[in-house]
Design a protein around this motif. Structure first.
Motif, PDB file in Angstrom:
ATOM      1  N   LEU A   1       0.827  -1.218   0.000  1.00 11.27           N
ATOM      2  CA  LEU A   1       0.000   0.000   0.000  1.00 11.27           C
ATOM      3  C   LEU A   1       0.857   1.262   0.000  1.00 11.27           C
ATOM      4  O   LEU A   1       0.378   2.342  -0.356  1.00 11.27           O
ATOM      5  N   GLY A   2       2.107   1.137   0.439  1.00  7.44           N
ATOM      6  CA  GLY A   2       2.970   2.313   0.602  1.00  7.44           C
ATOM      7  C   GLY A   2       3.258   2.523   2.077  1.00  7.44           C
ATOM      8  O   GLY A   2       2.921   1.683   2.923  1.00  7.44           O
ATOM      9  N   LYS A   3       3.841   3.686   2.361  1.00 11.91           N
ATOM     10  CA  LYS A   3       4.274   3.936   3.732  1.00 11.91           C
ATOM     11  C   LYS A   3       3.207   4.699   4.536  1.00 11.91           C
ATOM     12  O   LYS A   3       2.903   4.390   5.674  1.00 11.91           O
ATOM     13  N   LYS A   4       2.660   5.690   3.861  1.00  7.64           N
ATOM     14  CA  LYS A   4       1.675   6.545   4.519  1.00  7.64           C
ATOM     15  C   LYS A   4       0.285   5.943   4.247  1.00  7.64           C
ATOM     16  O   LYS A   4      -0.360   6.251   3.231  1.00  7.64           O
ATOM     17  N   ILE A   5      -0.175   5.069   5.142  1.00  6.91           N
ATOM     18  CA  ILE A   5      -1.438   4.384   4.868  1.00  6.91           C
ATOM     19  C   ILE A   5      -2.575   4.937   5.727  1.00  6.91           C
ATOM     20  O   ILE A   5      -2.438   5.203   6.911  1.00  6.91           O
ATOM     21  N   ILE A   6      -3.716   5.122   5.054  1.00  7.87           N
ATOM     22  CA  ILE A   6      -4.918   5.602   5.749  1.00  7.87           C
ATOM     23  C   ILE A   6      -5.582   4.385   6.386  1.00  7.87           C
ATOM     24  O   ILE A   6      -5.961   3.446   5.693  1.00  7.87           O
ATOM     25  N   VAL A   7      -5.697   4.404   7.704  1.00  8.68           N
ATOM     26  CA  VAL A   7      -6.252   3.247   8.412  1.00  8.68           C
ATOM     27  C   VAL A   7      -7.743   3.470   8.661  1.00  8.68           C
ATOM     28  O   VAL A   7      -8.153   4.510   9.190  1.00  8.68           O
ATOM     29  N   THR A   8      -8.551   2.497   8.244  1.00  3.72           N
ATOM     30  CA  THR A   8     -10.013   2.602   8.431  1.00  3.72           C
ATOM     31  C   THR A   8     -10.533   1.293   9.011  1.00  3.72           C
ATOM     32  O   THR A   8      -9.936   0.236   8.818  1.00  3.72           O
ATOM     33  N   THR A   9     -11.656   1.384   9.699  1.00 10.31           N
ATOM     34  CA  THR A   9     -12.260   0.172  10.256  1.00 10.31           C
ATOM     35  C   THR A   9     -13.733   0.443  10.553  1.00 10.31           C
ATOM     36  O   THR A   9     -14.232   1.556  10.356  1.00 10.31           O
ATOM     37  N   THR A  10     -14.438  -0.586  10.994  1.00 14.04           N
ATOM     38  CA  THR A  10     -15.842  -0.404  11.392  1.00 14.04           C
ATOM     39  C   THR A  10     -15.921  -0.308  12.910  1.00 14.04           C
ATOM     40  O   THR A  10     -14.940  -0.574  13.606  1.00 14.04           O
ATOM     41  N   ALA A  11     -17.113   0.033  13.414  1.00 17.77           N
ATOM     42  CA  ALA A  11     -17.313   0.204  14.858  1.00 17.77           C
ATOM     43  C   ALA A  11     -16.910  -1.051  15.641  1.00 17.77           C
ATOM     44  O   ALA A  11     -16.437  -0.947  16.775  1.00 17.77           O
ATOM     45  N   GLN A  12     -17.040  -2.219  15.029  1.00 13.56           N
ATOM     46  CA  GLN A  12     -16.737  -3.484  15.717  1.00 13.56           C
ATOM     47  C   GLN A  12     -15.289  -3.568  16.196  1.00 13.56           C
ATOM     48  O   GLN A  12     -14.985  -4.289  17.132  1.00 13.56           O
ATOM     49  N   HIS A  13     -14.384  -2.885  15.488  1.00 10.51           N
ATOM     50  CA  HIS A  13     -12.959  -3.038  15.807  1.00 10.51           C
ATOM     51  C   HIS A  13     -12.319  -1.730  16.270  1.00 10.51           C
ATOM     52  O   HIS A  13     -11.109  -1.678  16.489  1.00 10.51           O
ATOM     53  N   ILE A  14     -13.133  -0.697  16.439  1.00 11.51           N
ATOM     54  CA  ILE A  14     -12.588   0.633  16.720  1.00 11.51           C
ATOM     55  C   ILE A  14     -11.815   0.661  18.052  1.00 11.51           C
ATOM     56  O   ILE A  14     -10.870   1.434  18.215  1.00 11.51           O
TER      57      ILE A  14
END
Lengths: 344, 344
Positions: free
Chosen positions: A115-128
């Motif tokens: 993905l590269g070095k500067k990665i945008i991290v996203t998730t759902t409420a289940q794992h927040i």
């Protein structure tokens, strides 16, 4: 039980507000937890009604039903608060999954690096609740993880909904999605145009989403093509308050009429084709939850589009764009636990 | 169109109350009429929203949805007013069928005579406008027709609903039902114990109902037997206001608990088993529209009973009795045409 409901804490909050009779609302995956909570509260002298409708999100709190049934509070299981005014005090009980997110990241480190070095991290409420640990781990591996704040339709930074990818609209090389299912990462890919890798903490697998997104767009173009000659459009809104997009529906109706089509506004609660079969419309536009036209279109015997797809149909837009429901500015994050929201 | 909607008359009533924006609610059989009415009203500068939910009766007016959507009136197609308080002014537009009732009676005179001389005449709202003619004809043939007044859940003397057979609880030799389908005459047979002949004005055929009623009772006993060992019961109520029988549900829950069973109260709008699958109940009791457990039980993977059947299950009642929703005293009949009911 996959999810642990903080029963004592809920009881305490109910006692604090003097609630004697509550309605418990639950998504399909938390029906047993709802029953167990009901059992516990009844033993503690709280009168309980279980809401039998299936809930799909915080966009559809059953606070009106609670009031109608004479309850003095609502317990909404499975989701955090979404900015809506409520008819009774409501306790939101997010459901955090007990799987280990960092383990899944470790297992897929090789792919994540692509993905590269500067990665945008996203998730759902289940794992927040594991976001911080995930970020720490990624940093330890030499990444520069980016956490997007998002708008007030979501509760926390990095959180995505099927209708809101605002947290991903920040600068970065690519998007890491932590969670299950393909709908959210697909939306991420389409809403940002960035490369998306989905890491599933339940299975430990990962999946690159962009090819899926291309196949998806081809399918949606086929829906648009099918609606090309449609003369009469049913423009459907939902009475679920967090999905009620009346102005957007009116905009679409005006667009359709300005381009020589006929259009009527239809309102319903749960949107499904079977209820609409008696009408004579040639095609439908769903101005509600974007999952309805996208996840469910195979059950519709008429073409069914998102508002954005209508713009393409009418030649007003060339590039495919995902239907999102934007929020406003979020003042503060929701707690990583239960929260009580009062009527205003 | 099978039914003619008095469009001009509706428009006039809307103008009288100054309504500029209306919600049109319709049963499945009147979807096209709803579209046509919408077209007409829009041409006359009234803003229209079609209600996409399917309506099954006057027990479920969409007045709350109308208010939520910013409408200043509701048009409820297909049924006459049922005694409920409304959130917006509502125009009830009953749908009268264009078939000839007297012709069907003529054709089946030989069978009708087998009912006896003093026959209780019953029908549904669809044919109520021809009741007088039917009575005249029957008198001319030497009958002494009886017209029951009924309670205020119905709009007119002789009118039956699937949940109310109060008009038939009068003295007479047997019951003549004029209408289609077997549900209403079945209910009549079970609610009164009298012989019932159903004359269908659409097909011109007639059917004796009592054998059907016996088969029906055997099927219901089978449902009761299936629930005999159930330990945990879901007692389901509906938030449709004319079906909301909270006290009856509480009575059933108390009965079940007093007899060593567990019971929880569940509230939903449209009741269907698919929504309840996630719960772990052994059996369900539907304290809402009696058609749900009776017409739909084959779609339930758990036994599903009426409140009356629970009494049989618990040994509190021996004879089978139909689940009815009683009304109060009716002050006056509804007009044989459209009627405007205001908020109170």
């Amino acid at each position: 039980m996959l999810h642990e409901i903080p029963k004592e804490e809920i009881l305490e909050k109910l006692k604090n507000i003097g609630a004697k009779k509550v309605l418990i609302q639950s998504p399909e995956g938390l029906r047993r937890e709802a029953e167990e909570l009901a059992e516990f509260l009844e033993k503690n002298e709280i009168e309980v009604i279980l809401h039998g409708e299936i809930n799909y999100g915080a966009c559809d709190p059953a606070d009106h039903e609670a009031r109608l049934l004479g309850c003095d509070a609502l317990i909404h299981l499975g989701h955090s608060f979404m900015m809506l005014s409520l008819e009774v005090p409501t306790i939101f009980v997010p459901a955090f999954a007990k799987v280990n997110v960092v383990e899944a990241l470790k297992k897929n480190l090789h792919e994540i690096k692509k993905l590269g070095k500067k990665i945008i991290v996203t998730t759902t409420a289940q794992h927040i609740h594991q976001l911080e640990r995930a970020i720490e781990y990624l940093k330890s591996q030499g990444f520069e993880p980016v956490v997007g704040r998002g708008d007030n339709r979501v509760s926390w930074p990095s959180q995505v909904l099927g209708c809101n990818f605002s947290v991903a609209k920040v600068e970065g090389d690519g998007i890491l999605f932590i969670g299950s299912g393909t709908f959210h990462p697909l939306g991420l890919a389409l809403a940002t145009g960035k490369r998306v890798l989905a890491v599933n903490p339940y299975s430990g697998d990962c999946q690159w989403i962009n090819e899926l997104a291309e196949r998806f767009i081809r399918k949606r173009w086929a829906q648009i093509a099918k609606a090309m000659d449609a003369k009469r459009f049913g423009v459907v809104i939902s009475t679920k308050r967090g999905q009620l997009r009346l102005n957007e529906a009116k905009r679409i109706i005006k667009l359709l009429k300005d381009h020589g089509r006929e259009a009527k506004l239809i309102a319903m609660n749960d949107i499904s084709y079977s209820k609409l079969e008696g009408f004579s419309f040639d095609a439908y536009v769903i101005v509600a939850c974007p999952r309805v036209p996208i996840d469910d279109y195979e059950n519709w015997r008429k073409p069914v589009l998102t508002p954005r797809e209508v713009e393409i149909l009418l030649g007003l837009r060339e590039e495919y764009i995902f239907d999102e429901i934007p929020g406003g500015v979020r003042e503060k994050d929701e707690p990583l636990g239960i929260s009580l929201h009062s009527t205003r």
